[in-house]
Design an enzyme around this catalytic site. Structure first.
Site, PDB file in Angstrom:
ATOM      1  N   ASP A 119      63.684  -2.875  61.944  1.00 12.33           N
ATOM      2  CA  ASP A 119      63.681  -4.256  61.456  1.00 12.33           C
ATOM      3  C   ASP A 119      64.401  -5.171  62.440  1.00 12.33           C
ATOM      4  OD1 ASP A 119      63.210  -6.290  59.657  1.00 12.33           O
ATOM      5  OD2 ASP A 119      64.112  -5.261  57.949  1.00 12.33           O
ATOM      6  N   ASP A 151      56.680  -9.834  54.150  1.00 10.70           N
ATOM      7  CA  ASP A 151      57.465  -9.463  52.975  1.00 10.70           C
ATOM      8  C   ASP A 151      56.775  -9.908  51.693  1.00 10.70           C
ATOM      9  OD1 ASP A 151      59.455  -8.122  54.232  1.00 10.70           O
ATOM     10  OD2 ASP A 151      60.910  -9.749  54.207  1.00 10.70           O
TER      11      ASP A 151
END
Ligand code: DGJ
Length: 697
Positions: A435, A499
């Site tokens: 990430d 997301d």
């Protein structure tokens, strides 16, 4: 003076025509071969009110020859010299697919190498070397890709967190610049441009696309010059003083990847996909994934996670990924980044009990990391406060309570490689979700801007880890789709697309994503009934049919799901597994459907023997009886058996009557299916019809 000549480089899907003379070569055409008379390029009208000779538009556009648009090279020495170099060919060589040319400018004391290669796409790369005795600061080095006068429409990409990969189409006039200064390729503007003939669509018109294979800042331009010529120019956006070449040093541009099709954007995507498939480090079928983030967030509990893994295995999940929250002092997003050891508070017996359980269920185990980052509240920061990409004398700007480590520093790279490698050596981990959750602000390395060095450092770290742990796959995530580019994809196997797991939003996000990159690297998860990022509720059927086409995952606490819902998820996973070879290896197709409330997309096998299509009702249909569903990409001369896929349950129909073929099967030619199409039932908004075609003869 050497007589100019044309070099035609031939690839599988396109050709590149290069005009080679004494100066910087000109890429005069990309697409159909353009090897007409050389004079057609060298002797053109010289307008009144301008310069006295034809102005070349080189692969690197030079101000010094009269190019008064955006220069492809900009830079200078400390005394201001070398700001407008003019290069002459020293040597040029080529074969059928590759062209390499070295040029020099003895006055500016610079050397330029241009490389062009053609296969499914055209790849252009340039390298600038300082041959002088003083330092040379590079401001820009960006290749120009010529576009014909008929390319009058332009598509740019834009977005934000949870709304990535949206496109804007506009008439192409003057100069259009797309800049990204976020330190990662960004949600805001992934590094890509598409130009095309007027009104070009998914299936018609000529289209040219160019992507920059780079994961940092970028500077893209689409320019119409005063004389009407057009070019796309793609390069890294270099911050002031970011790249300074000492004597003998070189700067190499990221590759510019150019695709072309005379059958619309879908054809451009297929060429880009072929290229991506040739560089992405991943092998074998993409395992169906369960990710714990939206299921438990930071609330890690061994028993609950084991129970979640049990349900995952029952429904057919193949890879279980433990997301953020397992390490150091990471109980929420304010602390712990940098401390890559298993938290004894939350995992008193380490991760092994969970890993044993997951592997025992026959699944792979994956783990979330964010190695480029550090929280000020961490052991790492307390030990090495000087390892961050910040600027001395200023309070750093924090994002998600974190700072960026300076991957331009060898010590930082070594530390991270060792820390992550230790983790991988001590645990049976086959997947890392890597990430990167903040933009880079005022990021200095040794007093100069450090984004360029950070990105190169990141690529090096990823490569070193892959060499040490060749069986571990790495996913590129950056708060969802904040780093989706052909640069990172030479080092990572998958992109976390967004997301946002809301299926309605996802349809548009994924349409934009697959315009640029292939579906098998597109993380696509079935979320809970109520989306965490939009609050919308959608049927499992719609959520599953949306995620089906990507690299499928589940991001939903299935412990809260009903038996019925679990059966639905199992059916979706089984369908995905059955179709996976087609979905992940075939040719993507997107339709030009006349109703803006509907989207059509699909995948056709390379041999055209099998295909699956989705008709997606995004909002209420504009007409009371929808337009026919046209299935593009089949072999026009073959016959196909067409049936509706009902594995996810019956489609929700919003009318009494329905066309017969919905409940039976129908046989028709590829030409009929693409040309006339099939009559459509009326569907409820936020629902989807899946159609499968098998060649019968
Ligand atoms: C951002 C990612 O996009 C999410 O999927 C999740 O991994 C969080 N970070 C964890 O902090």
């Amino acid at each position: 003076m050497t007589e100019p000549r044309l070099v035609v480089l031939r690839g599988r899907r396109l050709t590149a025509t290069v005009l080679v003379g004494d100066g910087v070569p000109e890429l005069v055409a990309v697409g159909h071969p353009a090897d007409g008379p050389t004079a057609a390029y060298t002797s053109t009208a010289v307008p009144h009110g301008g310069l006295d000779a034809r102005v070349p538009l080189g692969v690197v556009a030079e101000e010094s020859v009269g190019h008064l648009g955006r220069p492809g090279i900009a830079g200078a020495r400390d005394d201001g010299s070398g700001w407008s170099p003019r290069f002459s060919v020293r040597e040029a060589e080529h074969d059928e697919h590759r062209f390499v040319c070295t040029l020099t400018d003895p006055v500016a004391e610079l050397e330029l190498e241009i490389r062009i290669r053609v296969d499914d796409v055209v790849v252009v790369e340039c390298r600038l070397t300082n041959t002088g005795a003083s330092s040379y600061t590079v401001h820009r080095l960006a290749p120009s890709i010529p576009m014909p006068h008929t390319a009058t429409d332009l598509v740019t990409f834009h977005g934000r967190w949870v709304r990535e990969f949206h496109t804007t189409r506009e008439p192409w006039h003057g100069l259009r610049v797309v800049e990204n200064r976020r330190g990662r390729s960004s949600h805001q503007s992934p590094p890509a441009l598409i130009a095309g003939t007027e009104g070009f669509g998914e299936q018609h018109g000529q289209a040219w696309g160019a992507q920059l294979a780079w994961s940092g800042n970028h500077d893209l331009a689409a320019e119409v010059l005063a004389d009407g010529r057009r070019h796309l120019q793609l390069g890294e956006l270099l911050l002031p003083g970011e790249v300074v070449l000492e004597p003998g040093e070189s700067y190499t541009t990221p590759d510019v990847i150019v695709a072309w099709s005379d059958r619309g954007v879908t054809g451009v995507s297929r060429a880009w996909h072929a290229h991506a498939r040739s560089i992405v480090p991943a092998e074998g079928p993409r395992p169906v994934t369960m990710n714990t983030w939206e299921a438990v967030y930071f609330d890690h509990d061994l028993d609950r996670l084991c129970a979640l893994a049990d349900v995952g295995a029952e429904v057919g999940v193949e890879r279980f990924v433990l997301d953020d929250g397992w390490f150091g002092g990471r109980r929420d997003d304010t602390a712990g980044l940098g401390d890559w050891w298993v938290s004894p508070d939350v995992w008193p017996d380490g991760l092994d009990p969970l890993i044993d359980h997951v592997l025992g269920l026959g699944m792979e185990f994956g783990l979330w990391v964010e190695p480029e980052m550090v929280n000020p509240d961490s052991e790492l920061y307390r030990a090495h406060p000087d390892w961050t990409l910040t600027t001395a004398g200023y309070d750093p700007v924090v994002g998600r309570h974190q700072l960026v480590l300076d991957f331009g520093m060898p010590d930082v790279r070594d530390h991270i490689v060792d820390a992550i490698s230790r983790l991988l050596s001590n645990h049976r981990i086959s997947y890392l979700k890597w990430d990167m959750n903040r933009d880079i602000v005022q990021g200095s390395h040794e007093g100069r801007p450090g984004v360029h060095g950070h990105v190169l450092g990141l690529y090096e770290v990823l490569d070193r880890l892959r060499r040490r742990h060749p069986r571990v796959e790495i996913e590129s995530c950056a708060s969802g789709g904040g780093r989706p580019d052909l640069g990172i994809l030479a080092h990572t196997a998958r992109v976390w697309t967004s997301d946002c797991n809301d299926a309605l939003e996802r349809q548009e996000i994924q349409r934009g994503f697959t315009t640029l990159l292939p579906p098998e690297i597109m993380g696509a998860h079935i979320g809970p009934p109520r989306s965490h990022t939009t609050g919308r509720r959608q049927s499992l059927r719609f959520r599953a049919a949306t995620a089906l086409f990507g690299h499928l995952g589940i991001e939903w606490n299935l412990l809260d799901a009903s038996e019925d819902e679990r059966r639905g998820v199992a059916a979706a996973i089984a369908l995905h597994k059955r179709l996976r070879p087609l979905l992940h290896g075939g040719d993507v197709t997107r339709g030009d459907h006349p109703d803006q409330a509907a989207l059509v997309h699909g995948v056709v096998a390379g041999g055209r023997e099998h295909a699956v299509f989705a008709y997606v009702q995004m909002a209420t249909a504009r007409a009371s009886v929808p337009a026919p569903l046209r299935l593009d990409g089949l072999d026009p001369d073959s016959r196909y058996r067409v049936s509706v896929i009902t594995d996810l349950g019956e489609p929700r129909l919003a009318a009494r009557g329905r066309p017969d073929w919905i409940e039976t099967t129908i046989e028709a030619s590829g030409a009929f299916l693409a040309g006339h199409g099939l009559p459509m039932p009326v569907l409820d908004p936020e629902s989807c019809l899946l159609v499968e075609c098998h060649r019968t003869g």
